[in-house]
Each structure stands twice: as C-alpha cells, then as structure tokens.
Scaffold this motif. Structure first.
Motif, PDB file in Angstrom:
ATOM      1  N   LEU A  43      10.460  -4.209  -6.673  1.00 60.62           N
ATOM      2  CA  LEU A  43       9.232  -3.427  -6.494  1.00 60.62           C
ATOM      3  C   LEU A  43       9.081  -2.959  -5.053  1.00 60.62           C
ATOM      4  O   LEU A  43       8.649  -1.832  -4.807  1.00 60.62           O
ATOM      5  CB  LEU A  43       8.011  -4.243  -6.917  1.00 60.62           C
ATOM      6  CG  LEU A  43       7.948  -4.690  -8.378  1.00 60.62           C
ATOM      7  CD1 LEU A  43       6.653  -5.434  -8.649  1.00 60.62           C
ATOM      8  CD2 LEU A  43       8.114  -3.532  -9.336  1.00 60.62           C
ATOM      9  N   ILE A  44       9.455  -3.818  -4.116  1.00 62.58           N
ATOM     10  CA  ILE A  44       9.379  -3.429  -2.705  1.00 62.58           C
ATOM     11  C   ILE A  44      10.351  -2.299  -2.414  1.00 62.58           C
ATOM     12  O   ILE A  44       9.989  -1.275  -1.831  1.00 62.58           O
ATOM     13  CB  ILE A  44       9.662  -4.640  -1.789  1.00 62.58           C
ATOM     14  CG1 ILE A  44       8.507  -5.639  -1.871  1.00 62.58           C
ATOM     15  CG2 ILE A  44       9.879  -4.196  -0.346  1.00 62.58           C
ATOM     16  CD1 ILE A  44       8.797  -6.984  -1.211  1.00 62.58           C
ATOM     17  N   ASN A  47       9.315   1.001  -3.910  1.00 65.43           N
ATOM     18  CA  ASN A  47       8.067   1.585  -3.441  1.00 65.43           C
ATOM     19  C   ASN A  47       7.156   1.975  -4.613  1.00 65.43           C
ATOM     20  O   ASN A  47       6.685   3.103  -4.712  1.00 65.43           O
ATOM     21  CB  ASN A  47       8.359   2.798  -2.553  1.00 65.43           C
ATOM     22  CG  ASN A  47       7.155   3.181  -1.728  1.00 65.43           C
ATOM     23  OD1 ASN A  47       6.354   2.331  -1.363  1.00 65.43           O
ATOM     24  ND2 ASN A  47       7.026   4.459  -1.441  1.00 65.43           N
ATOM     25  N   VAL A  48       6.909   1.000  -5.494  1.00 70.58           N
ATOM     26  CA  VAL A  48       6.155   1.280  -6.718  1.00 70.58           C
ATOM     27  C   VAL A  48       4.651   1.190  -6.493  1.00 70.58           C
ATOM     28  O   VAL A  48       4.180   0.611  -5.511  1.00 70.58           O
ATOM     29  CB  VAL A  48       6.579   0.337  -7.870  1.00 70.58           C
ATOM     30  CG1 VAL A  48       8.046   0.477  -8.180  1.00 70.58           C
ATOM     31  CG2 VAL A  48       6.237  -1.095  -7.559  1.00 70.58           C
ATOM     32  N   LYS A  49       3.908   1.746  -7.421  1.00 69.43           N
ATOM     33  CA  LYS A  49       2.450   1.786  -7.348  1.00 69.43           C
ATOM     34  C   LYS A  49       1.848   0.394  -7.516  1.00 69.43           C
ATOM     35  O   LYS A  49       2.433  -0.490  -8.149  1.00 69.43           O
ATOM     36  CB  LYS A  49       1.904   2.684  -8.459  1.00 69.43           C
ATOM     37  CG  LYS A  49       2.342   4.110  -8.349  1.00 69.43           C
ATOM     38  CD  LYS A  49       1.813   4.902  -9.521  1.00 69.43           C
ATOM     39  CE  LYS A  49       2.300   6.334  -9.454  1.00 69.43           C
ATOM     40  NZ  LYS A  49       1.839   7.117 -10.599  1.00 69.43           N
ATOM     41  N   ASN A  74      -0.310 -11.683  -4.304  1.00 70.98           N
ATOM     42  CA  ASN A  74      -0.363 -11.752  -2.835  1.00 70.98           C
ATOM     43  C   ASN A  74       0.576 -10.740  -2.184  1.00 70.98           C
ATOM     44  O   ASN A  74       0.211 -10.088  -1.204  1.00 70.98           O
ATOM     45  CB  ASN A  74      -0.031 -13.164  -2.349  1.00 70.98           C
ATOM     46  CG  ASN A  74      -1.181 -14.122  -2.526  1.00 70.98           C
ATOM     47  OD1 ASN A  74      -2.332 -13.720  -2.619  1.00 70.98           O
ATOM     48  ND2 ASN A  74      -0.875 -15.399  -2.582  1.00 70.98           N
ATOM     49  N   ASP A  75       1.779 -10.614  -2.728  1.00 75.84           N
ATOM     50  CA  ASP A  75       2.715  -9.640  -2.168  1.00 75.84           C
ATOM     51  C   ASP A  75       2.199  -8.215  -2.354  1.00 75.84           C
ATOM     52  O   ASP A  75       2.373  -7.366  -1.480  1.00 75.84           O
ATOM     53  CB  ASP A  75       4.102  -9.797  -2.776  1.00 75.84           C
ATOM     54  CG  ASP A  75       4.874 -10.962  -2.181  1.00 75.84           C
ATOM     55  OD1 ASP A  75       4.301 -11.699  -1.351  1.00 75.84           O
ATOM     56  OD2 ASP A  75       6.053 -11.132  -2.534  1.00 75.84           O
ATOM     57  N   ALA A  76       1.559  -7.958  -3.472  1.00 75.80           N
ATOM     58  CA  ALA A  76       0.975  -6.632  -3.704  1.00 75.80           C
ATOM     59  C   ALA A  76      -0.104  -6.343  -2.666  1.00 75.80           C
ATOM     60  O   ALA A  76      -0.154  -5.249  -2.100  1.00 75.80           O
ATOM     61  CB  ALA A  76       0.396  -6.556  -5.106  1.00 75.80           C
ATOM     62  N   LEU A  77      -0.950  -7.328  -2.404  1.00 71.45           N
ATOM     63  CA  LEU A  77      -2.011  -7.143  -1.412  1.00 71.45           C
ATOM     64  C   LEU A  77      -1.431  -6.911  -0.021  1.00 71.45           C
ATOM     65  O   LEU A  77      -1.920  -6.074   0.728  1.00 71.45           O
ATOM     66  CB  LEU A  77      -2.944  -8.354  -1.392  1.00 71.45           C
ATOM     67  CG  LEU A  77      -3.864  -8.480  -2.590  1.00 71.45           C
ATOM     68  CD1 LEU A  77      -4.613  -9.806  -2.556  1.00 71.45           C
ATOM     69  CD2 LEU A  77      -4.835  -7.311  -2.658  1.00 71.45           C
TER      70      LEU A  77
END
Length: 87
Positions: A43-44, A47-49, A74-77
């Motif tokens: 995902l990183i 560069n996903v939404k 947490n990683d999304a935040l």
C-alpha cells in the motif's frame, strides 16, 4: 427443482487495489495473512487511497486480528495526517 445450488461455495471476497494509478492487484480478504506488513508495504509503494487502508484495517478487525487492524490503521494515519497532528 430451483436454480439455486445450496452447496455451492461462497465467492471469494477480494479487495481490488490500484497501485500508482496504473496497476490493479487483488487481495483475497478471506485468506488474509495474520501479519499485515507485506500488505502495508504494498500500500505504501502503491500510494493507495486512505479508503483502501481503512477497508484492510476493517477486514482484519472482522477476523478478530485486532493487533493487525491497529497496525494498518496507525500506518494509514501516519501517511495521511501531518506530523504535527500525530503528537
């Protein structure tokens, strides 16, 4: 006799993820790895939404893999919020 097959297997649930706006991959939600790190790295790099991150975290939560759900969230935040808001 009706057209419904009661013994038919349920269709696989998948999350389609667009990577960098060009490639689409699928993550099979019924067979998620208990360790989300490979998905997070993907995902990183892709560069996903934020909605994809949220869906993945929710799927981990539904499976009872709460630690993995928290890691995803947490990683999304960290990726979405300015650093000043995280402290």
């Amino acid at each position: 006799m009706d057209d419904y097959d009661v013994d038919a297997p349920a269709p696989n649930r998948v999350l389609e993820v667009e990577l960098n706006g060009s490639e689409i991959i699928t993550i099979e939600l019924d067979t998620l790895d208990a360790d989300p790190r490979d998905y997070i790295d993907l995902l990183i790099e892709g560069n996903v939404k934020a909605s994809v991150w949220a869906r993945l975290a929710c799927e981990y939560w539904k499976k009872g893999l709460l630690d993995a759900a928290v890691v995803c969230a947490n990683d999304a935040l960290r990726r979405e919020l300015p650093a000043a808001l995280l402290y």
